[in-house]
Scaffold this active site. Structure first.
Site, mmCIF file in Angstrom:
data_model
loop_
_atom_site.group_PDB
_atom_site.id
_atom_site.type_symbol
_atom_site.label_atom_id
_atom_site.label_comp_id
_atom_site.label_asym_id
_atom_site.label_seq_id
_atom_site.Cartn_x
_atom_site.Cartn_y
_atom_site.Cartn_z
ATOM 1 N N CYS A 118 0.856 -1.180 0.000
ATOM 2 C CA CYS A 118 0.000 0.000 0.000
ATOM 3 C C CYS A 118 0.893 1.231 0.000
ATOM 4 C CB CYS A 118 -0.938 0.006 1.209
ATOM 5 S SG CYS A 118 -2.374 1.087 0.947
ATOM 6 N N CYS A 120 -0.071 4.135 2.013
ATOM 7 C CA CYS A 120 -0.394 5.079 3.085
ATOM 8 C C CYS A 120 0.736 5.310 4.084
ATOM 9 C CB CYS A 120 -1.685 4.683 3.777
ATOM 10 S SG CYS A 120 -1.765 2.962 4.288
ATOM 11 N N CYS A 128 -3.955 6.058 0.693
ATOM 12 C CA CYS A 128 -3.477 4.798 0.115
ATOM 13 C C CYS A 128 -3.174 4.900 -1.373
ATOM 14 C CB CYS A 128 -4.498 3.687 0.354
ATOM 15 S SG CYS A 128 -4.891 3.436 2.095
ATOM 16 N N LYS A 193 -12.022 -5.644 2.747
ATOM 17 C CA LYS A 193 -11.456 -4.775 3.780
ATOM 18 C C LYS A 193 -12.466 -3.673 4.075
ATOM 19 C CE LYS A 193 -7.559 -1.843 4.926
ATOM 20 N NZ LYS A 193 -6.191 -1.474 4.635
ATOM 21 N N ARG A 215 -11.179 6.998 4.522
ATOM 22 C CA ARG A 215 -10.992 5.994 3.477
ATOM 23 C C ARG A 215 -12.334 5.425 2.980
ATOM 24 N NH1 ARG A 215 -5.614 6.235 4.540
ATOM 25 N NH2 ARG A 215 -4.632 5.108 6.252
ATOM 26 N N GLU A 231 -16.735 -8.060 -3.896
ATOM 27 C CA GLU A 231 -15.317 -7.686 -3.947
ATOM 28 C C GLU A 231 -14.433 -8.935 -4.049
ATOM 29 O OE1 GLU A 231 -13.557 -5.008 -4.132
ATOM 30 O OE2 GLU A 231 -14.693 -3.307 -3.342
ATOM 31 N N LYS A 246 -11.189 -8.566 6.627
ATOM 32 C CA LYS A 246 -10.525 -7.728 7.625
ATOM 33 C C LYS A 246 -11.441 -6.580 8.019
ATOM 34 C CE LYS A 246 -6.774 -4.470 7.782
ATOM 35 N NZ LYS A 246 -5.711 -3.810 7.089
ATOM 36 N N SER A 272 -5.501 -4.480 14.643
ATOM 37 C CA SER A 272 -4.909 -3.827 15.810
ATOM 38 C C SER A 272 -5.934 -3.472 16.884
ATOM 39 C CB SER A 272 -4.164 -2.573 15.361
ATOM 40 O OG SER A 272 -5.024 -1.695 14.666
ATOM 41 N N TYR A 311 -1.779 -10.092 15.809
ATOM 42 C CA TYR A 311 -0.669 -9.595 16.623
ATOM 43 C C TYR A 311 -0.333 -10.578 17.745
ATOM 44 C CZ TYR A 311 -1.397 -5.377 13.960
ATOM 45 O OH TYR A 311 -1.512 -4.504 12.913
#
Ligand code: PBG
Ligand code: ZN
Length: 323
Positions: A118, A120, A128, A193, A215, A231, A246, A272, A311
């Site tokens: 990406c 960004c 992005c 996404k 976004r 998509e 996501k 995150s 994570y």
């Protein structure tokens, strides 16, 4: 019916419980996100992502060896460049932060390397793609994504993971990779996404918060399940090798439907903000952290994800292996 039928008969004995367990989680299904930052010589962290760090380039390999020792087999690499500019040049610089990190990881360990693709983190405006008249210009961005893909592939990336949600990005990247002799490099498409508030802590650490605007013109409205499937269908047609949903936990319905519908490896990204919620509640003693990690991950597997970016990857792998 009861009293003949008793579900508890398959729950009394731990051995039987294991026999009837429908879903399993293994370290090799987990992908650890990793941040490498050219501007630092010591690990850098942010309050919203406790326990995660941006690494200086010379510490990346050591971290990767630890991840490999935990039993995980793959990392998802993000880069924070020295300089940002309107076109995100650092993203397709062969000497860029991610390209150099990929080369050093490849030399020193056997992990599969997936590179986030990406702009960004590389643009001074934090969007992005290329800005034209205050808007992200879809088609002008595709050529840059193609260049990033080829540059990351040449550095040694095993898969590229386009996360910008531009229309046609998978086709543009596939074509560029094939033309440049990189047909072995796969595409893990961030297909579904969503435009999510749960990316906040990531943007704190990666410094990729847009300086203005949002976004919503390219990421999916959280209200839309059917649109997410469309998509994914388009990405299948454009040549994706793996699909991704996501965030993960708020979108288990989309994961479930995608796993039923597409004969394709499916990945989910526990993002995150999902990580931060667990960590914050655990810090207050309000939930049991290890149990919350395992329950959320097995739920994502139950919904139908083959693999999970999380994570918690390294830690969950250690818990699974009893290390
Ligand atoms: C870059 C990108 C983002 C995430 C992965 N790749 C942030 C965004 O879209 O703003 C989010 C990851 C996370 O929250 O863990 N496009
Ligand atoms: Zn982006």
């Amino acid at each position: 019916m009861f009293p003949q039928e008793r579900m508890r008969r398959i729950r009394y004995h731990a051995g039987v419980r294991d026999l009837v367990r429908e879903n399993r989680l293994a370290p090799e299904q987990l992908i650890q996100p990793l941040f490498v930052d050219e501007n630092i010589d010591q690990r850098r962290s942010v309050p919203s992502l406790p326990g995660q760090c941006a690494l200086p380039p010379d510490q990346v390999l050591r971290e990767c060896r630890e991840i490999e020792a935990s039993g995980c087999r793959a990392v998802l690499l993000f880069g924070i460049p020295k300089r940002k500019d309107p076109l995100g040049k650092g993203a397709y610089d062969d000497e860029g932060v991610v390209q150099r990190a990929v080369r050093s990881i490849k030399k020193g360990c056997g992990l599969a390397i997936i590179t986030d693709l990406c702009l960004c983190e590389y643009t001074d405006h934090g969007h992005c793609g290329v800005m034209v008249d205050e808007e992200v210009d879809n088609d002008a961005t595709l050529g840059l994504y193609a260049r990033i893909a080829v540059s990351q592939a040449r550095a040694g990336a095993d898969m590229v993971a386009p996360s910008g949600m531009m229309d046609g990005q998978v086709a543009a990247i596939r074509q560029a990779l094939d033309q440049q002799g990189q047909s072995r490099v796969g595409i893990m498409a961030y297909s579904a996404k969503f435009c999510s508030c749960f990316y906040g802590p990531f943007r704190d650490l990666a410094g990729s918060r847009p300086s203005h605007g949002d976004r919503r013109s390219h990421q999916i409205d959280p209200a839309n399940g059917r649109q997410a499937l469309r998509e994914m269908e388009l990405d299948v047609e454009e040549g994706a090798d793996m699909l991704m949903v996501k965030p993960a936990l708020p979108y288990l319905d989309v994961i479930k439907e995608a796993s039923n519908r597409f004969e394709m490896p499916l990945c989910a990204f526990q993002v995150s903000g999902e990580y931060a919620m667990v960590m914050a509640a655990a810090e207050r003693g309000w939930i049991d952290r290890d149990a919350a990690i395992m329950e959320s991950l097995i739920s994502i597997r139950r919904a139908g994800a083959d693999c999970i970016v999380t994570y918690f990857a390294k830690e969950a792998a250690r818990l699974l292996e009893g290390k």
